[in-house]
Design an enzyme around this catalytic site. Structure first.
Site, mmCIF file in Angstrom:
data_model
loop_
_atom_site.group_PDB
_atom_site.id
_atom_site.type_symbol
_atom_site.label_atom_id
_atom_site.label_comp_id
_atom_site.label_asym_id
_atom_site.label_seq_id
_atom_site.Cartn_x
_atom_site.Cartn_y
_atom_site.Cartn_z
ATOM 1 N N CYS A 111 -0.613 4.612 -1.199
ATOM 2 C CA CYS A 111 -1.134 4.549 0.168
ATOM 3 C C CYS A 111 -1.499 5.964 0.598
ATOM 4 C CB CYS A 111 -0.103 3.955 1.124
ATOM 5 S SG CYS A 111 -0.580 4.159 2.866
ATOM 6 N N CYS A 143 0.511 7.249 3.547
ATOM 7 C CA CYS A 143 1.884 7.606 3.179
ATOM 8 C C CYS A 143 1.904 8.970 2.490
ATOM 9 C CB CYS A 143 2.494 6.541 2.264
ATOM 10 S SG CYS A 143 2.970 5.028 3.116
ATOM 11 N N ASP A 163 -9.205 12.756 12.288
ATOM 12 C CA ASP A 163 -9.940 11.913 11.341
ATOM 13 C C ASP A 163 -10.900 12.805 10.539
ATOM 14 O OD1 ASP A 163 -10.711 8.580 11.270
ATOM 15 O OD2 ASP A 163 -12.069 10.000 10.288
ATOM 16 N N HIS A 213 5.559 2.602 6.581
ATOM 17 C CA HIS A 213 4.361 1.858 6.194
ATOM 18 C C HIS A 213 4.382 0.433 6.732
ATOM 19 C CE1 HIS A 213 0.861 0.957 3.598
ATOM 20 N NE2 HIS A 213 1.340 -0.274 3.737
ATOM 21 N N ASN A 272 -8.109 -1.211 13.932
ATOM 22 C CA ASN A 272 -8.857 -2.220 13.188
ATOM 23 C C ASN A 272 -7.870 -3.000 12.329
ATOM 24 O OD1 ASN A 272 -11.339 -1.295 14.214
ATOM 25 N ND2 ASN A 272 -11.438 0.305 12.648
ATOM 26 N N GLY A 314 -12.602 -4.552 10.220
ATOM 27 C CA GLY A 314 -13.173 -3.309 9.701
ATOM 28 C C GLY A 314 -12.140 -2.304 9.235
ATOM 29 N N HIS A 336 -2.770 1.114 5.966
ATOM 30 C CA HIS A 336 -1.556 1.616 6.621
ATOM 31 C C HIS A 336 -1.946 1.680 8.089
ATOM 32 C CE1 HIS A 336 1.927 4.777 6.659
ATOM 33 N NE2 HIS A 336 1.560 4.581 7.926
ATOM 34 N N HIS A 386 -3.084 2.278 11.636
ATOM 35 C CA HIS A 386 -3.450 3.525 12.308
ATOM 36 C C HIS A 386 -4.214 3.190 13.570
ATOM 37 C CE1 HIS A 386 -6.458 2.416 9.307
ATOM 38 N NE2 HIS A 386 -7.385 2.870 10.143
ATOM 39 N N HIS A 393 -6.974 4.699 16.207
ATOM 40 C CA HIS A 393 -7.996 5.716 16.442
ATOM 41 C C HIS A 393 -7.943 6.096 17.917
ATOM 42 C CE1 HIS A 393 -10.355 4.814 12.651
ATOM 43 N NE2 HIS A 393 -9.744 3.668 12.803
HETATM 44 P P1 AMP Z 1 -10.265 2.178 9.396
HETATM 45 O O1 AMP Z 1 -11.689 1.841 9.030
HETATM 46 O O2 AMP Z 1 -9.878 1.703 10.761
HETATM 47 O O3 AMP Z 1 -9.301 1.750 8.322
HETATM 48 O O4 AMP Z 1 -10.219 3.741 9.521
HETATM 49 C C1 AMP Z 1 -9.858 4.587 8.472
HETATM 50 C C2 AMP Z 1 -10.133 5.995 8.933
HETATM 51 O O5 AMP Z 1 -9.424 6.887 8.113
HETATM 52 C C3 AMP Z 1 -11.609 6.386 8.875
HETATM 53 O O6 AMP Z 1 -12.055 6.760 10.184
HETATM 54 C C4 AMP Z 1 -11.622 7.565 7.901
HETATM 55 O O7 AMP Z 1 -12.543 8.559 8.257
HETATM 56 C C5 AMP Z 1 -10.182 8.063 7.991
HETATM 57 N N1 AMP Z 1 -9.673 8.766 6.826
HETATM 58 C C6 AMP Z 1 -9.682 8.347 5.528
HETATM 59 N N2 AMP Z 1 -9.076 9.256 4.743
HETATM 60 C C7 AMP Z 1 -8.680 10.266 5.541
HETATM 61 C C8 AMP Z 1 -7.999 11.500 5.317
HETATM 62 N N3 AMP Z 1 -7.594 11.885 4.094
HETATM 63 N N4 AMP Z 1 -7.759 12.312 6.377
HETATM 64 C C9 AMP Z 1 -8.153 11.945 7.607
HETATM 65 N N5 AMP Z 1 -8.782 10.796 7.892
HETATM 66 C C10 AMP Z 1 -9.061 9.961 6.873
#
Ligand code: AMP
Length: 120
Positions: free
Chosen positions: A4, A7, A30, A46, A84, A90, A95, A97, A99
């Site tokens: 993950c 994680c 992000d 997680h 999401n 989407g 994991h 999160h 936004h």
């Molecule tokens: P989601 O589509 O809601 O799953 O959002 C995943 C988010 O994680 C996206 O906005 C990506 O730009 C962000 N993301 C993916 N990998 C990383 C990372 N290593 N560091 C920071 N953000 C990330």
């Protein structure tokens, strides 16, 4: 959880631009920002998505989110908090999160497809 990416960010095995951290939560920028302020807020434990998260974790997260918004200077100007969930929601990273988006007047739109009724 093994494999993950978030994680691994919690474990500092992958670098991130951290905004705020406590024993239970982590907030970081992000990597592909969609707004002038685009922060991801995650529980360190997680959970795959909002569908799996215990209510107590959500409750504990409330002041953490508020502190992040204050620290980033968007508490008064306003911001959007999104999670999401799953394929149709989407979600790309499995994991949970949140936004936190702000720093500009945000537009509103739900469907990436042209059909405004969606495909349900
Ligand atoms: P989601 O589509 O809601 O799953 O959002 C995943 C988010 O994680 C996206 O906005 C990506 O730009 C962000 N993301 C993916 N990998 C990383 C990372 N290593 N560091 C920071 N953000 C990330």
């Amino acid at each position: 959880m093994e494999d993950c990416i978030f994680c691994k960010i919690v474990a500092k095995e992958i670098p991130s631009d951290i905004v705020l951290e406590n024993s239970e939560f982590l907030a970081f920028h992000d990597i592909n920002p969609k707004a002038p302020v685009h922060i991801l807020i995650i529980p360190k434990s997680h959970y795959d998505s909002f569908q799996d998260i215990p209510p107590v974790v959500m409750a504990n997260m409330t002041p953490f989110v508020q502190e992040v918004a204050t620290k980033l200077g968007v508490a008064k100007s306003g911001y959007r908090l999104i999670t999401n969930i799953g394929k149709n929601g989407g979600q790309e990273v499995g994991h949970i999160h949140f936004h936190l988006l702000g720093g500009a007047k945000l537009k509103w739109g739900h469907f990436s497809d042209s059909n405004p009724q969606g495909n349900l």
